[in-house]
Motif scaffolding. Structure first.
Motif, short mmCIF file in Angstrom:
data_model
loop_
_atom_site.label_atom_id
_atom_site.label_comp_id
_atom_site.label_asym_id
_atom_site.label_seq_id
_atom_site.Cartn_x
_atom_site.Cartn_y
_atom_site.Cartn_z
N ASN A 79 0.82 -1.22 0.00
CA ASN A 79 0.00 0.00 0.00
C ASN A 79 0.85 1.26 0.00
O ASN A 79 0.38 2.32 -0.41
CB ASN A 79 -0.89 0.04 1.25
CG ASN A 79 -2.03 -0.95 1.20
OD1 ASN A 79 -2.19 -1.68 0.23
ND2 ASN A 79 -2.81 -0.98 2.24
N TYR A 80 2.08 1.15 0.51
CA TYR A 80 2.93 2.34 0.69
C TYR A 80 4.38 1.90 0.62
O TYR A 80 4.74 0.81 1.08
CB TYR A 80 2.65 2.95 2.07
CG TYR A 80 3.62 4.03 2.48
CD1 TYR A 80 3.42 5.35 2.11
CD2 TYR A 80 4.75 3.72 3.24
CE1 TYR A 80 4.32 6.34 2.48
CE2 TYR A 80 5.66 4.71 3.61
CZ TYR A 80 5.43 6.01 3.23
OH TYR A 80 6.33 6.99 3.58
N THR A 81 5.22 2.76 0.06
CA THR A 81 6.66 2.53 0.08
C THR A 81 7.36 3.78 0.59
O THR A 81 7.04 4.90 0.18
CB THR A 81 7.21 2.20 -1.33
OG1 THR A 81 6.72 3.16 -2.25
CG2 THR A 81 6.80 0.81 -1.77
N LEU A 129 1.13 4.44 -8.68
CA LEU A 129 -0.27 4.62 -8.25
C LEU A 129 -1.09 4.98 -9.48
O LEU A 129 -0.89 6.04 -10.06
CB LEU A 129 -0.37 5.72 -7.19
CG LEU A 129 0.51 5.54 -5.95
CD1 LEU A 129 0.36 6.71 -5.01
CD2 LEU A 129 0.19 4.23 -5.24
N SER A 134 -5.56 2.94 -5.11
CA SER A 134 -4.14 2.89 -4.74
C SER A 134 -3.70 4.22 -4.13
O SER A 134 -2.90 4.24 -3.19
CB SER A 134 -3.27 2.52 -5.94
OG SER A 134 -3.32 3.50 -6.94
N ARG A 137 -5.12 4.25 -0.52
CA ARG A 137 -4.34 3.39 0.37
C ARG A 137 -3.00 4.04 0.74
O ARG A 137 -2.57 3.96 1.90
CB ARG A 137 -4.09 2.03 -0.30
CG ARG A 137 -5.33 1.17 -0.35
CD ARG A 137 -5.06 -0.12 -1.09
NE ARG A 137 -6.22 -1.01 -0.98
CZ ARG A 137 -6.41 -2.06 -1.74
NH1 ARG A 137 -5.52 -2.38 -2.66
NH2 ARG A 137 -7.47 -2.81 -1.57
N PHE A 138 -2.35 4.65 -0.23
CA PHE A 138 -1.07 5.31 0.04
C PHE A 138 -1.27 6.47 1.00
O PHE A 138 -0.55 6.61 2.00
CB PHE A 138 -0.45 5.79 -1.29
CG PHE A 138 1.02 6.09 -1.21
CD1 PHE A 138 1.95 5.12 -1.55
CD2 PHE A 138 1.48 7.33 -0.81
CE1 PHE A 138 3.31 5.38 -1.49
CE2 PHE A 138 2.84 7.61 -0.75
CZ PHE A 138 3.76 6.62 -1.09
N SER A 141 -1.93 5.39 4.54
CA SER A 141 -0.69 4.96 5.21
C SER A 141 0.08 6.16 5.75
O SER A 141 0.61 6.11 6.87
CB SER A 141 0.19 4.15 4.26
OG SER A 141 -0.40 2.92 3.95
#
Length: 178
Positions: A79-81, A129, A134, A137-138, A141
């Motif tokens: 979901n996140y980086t 994304l 997406s 979700r990012f 987070s």
């Protein structure tokens, strides 16, 4: 380098056996947590192409019990980086094989950190994304990280002010003896 979340999505399905049950005959939460950690590891490792470790788990609510004999499906997606970390979104569902009824059992977010051959934090690919979901979700987070930082600071012993919390505490099942 950037990767699409679909490239590292992972799902597993497992039959719940009597050996997985607790004293009340439901599937033990610890067994489900173990499966969740495994699939978070698989998803994060697939995305980063490195060994990954669990840094934290954000809230695990057991919404519905899982019965012996049900199929449990766990789904994981990045979901996140960050620079070396990833937030892996997990969803757990159970299915009664006789009735076909599917229940959402829990969702959780595992923060995983990529490690190189020497055990040092390793950079991870960013996310592409390409949908509203997406992006949501990012962004969620990021908001969770900010809330966590605020909670940590507010309740740090050197920053904590007892008088700010006494009225709230008195409204609960507690006896104060100060």
């Amino acid at each position: 380098m950037f990767k699409h979340p679909k490239e590292s999505q992972v799902s597993i399905t497992e039959l719940m056996l009597p050996a997985h049950s607790n004293f009340s005959g439901k599937i033990h939460g610890g067994h489900i947590l173990n499966l969740m950690d495994q699939i978070a590891f698989a998803c994060a490792s697939k995305h980063s192409q490195n060994y990954c470790v669990t840094a934290s788990v954000n809230r695990v609510d057991f919404l519905n019990p899982i019965e012996v004999g049900e199929l449990v499906t766990l789904k994981a997606s990045v979901n996140y980086t960050g620079r070396t970390s990833m937030v892996i979104g997990l969803r757990v569902e159970s299915e009664n094989v006789q009735s076909g009824e599917v229940k959402h059992c829990n969702s959780s977010y595992f923060t995983m950190v990529a490690k190189d051959k020497d055990g040092k934090n390793a950079p991870v690919p960013g996310l592409i994304l390409d949908s509203e979901q997406s992006i949501r979700r990012f962004a969620r987070s990021i908001a969770r990280q900010e809330q966590s930082r605020h909670r940590t600071t507010k309740f740090k012993s050197s920053e904590f002010k007892v008088e700010e919390h006494l009225e709230t505490i008195k409204a609960h099942n507690v006896k104060l003896e100060l």
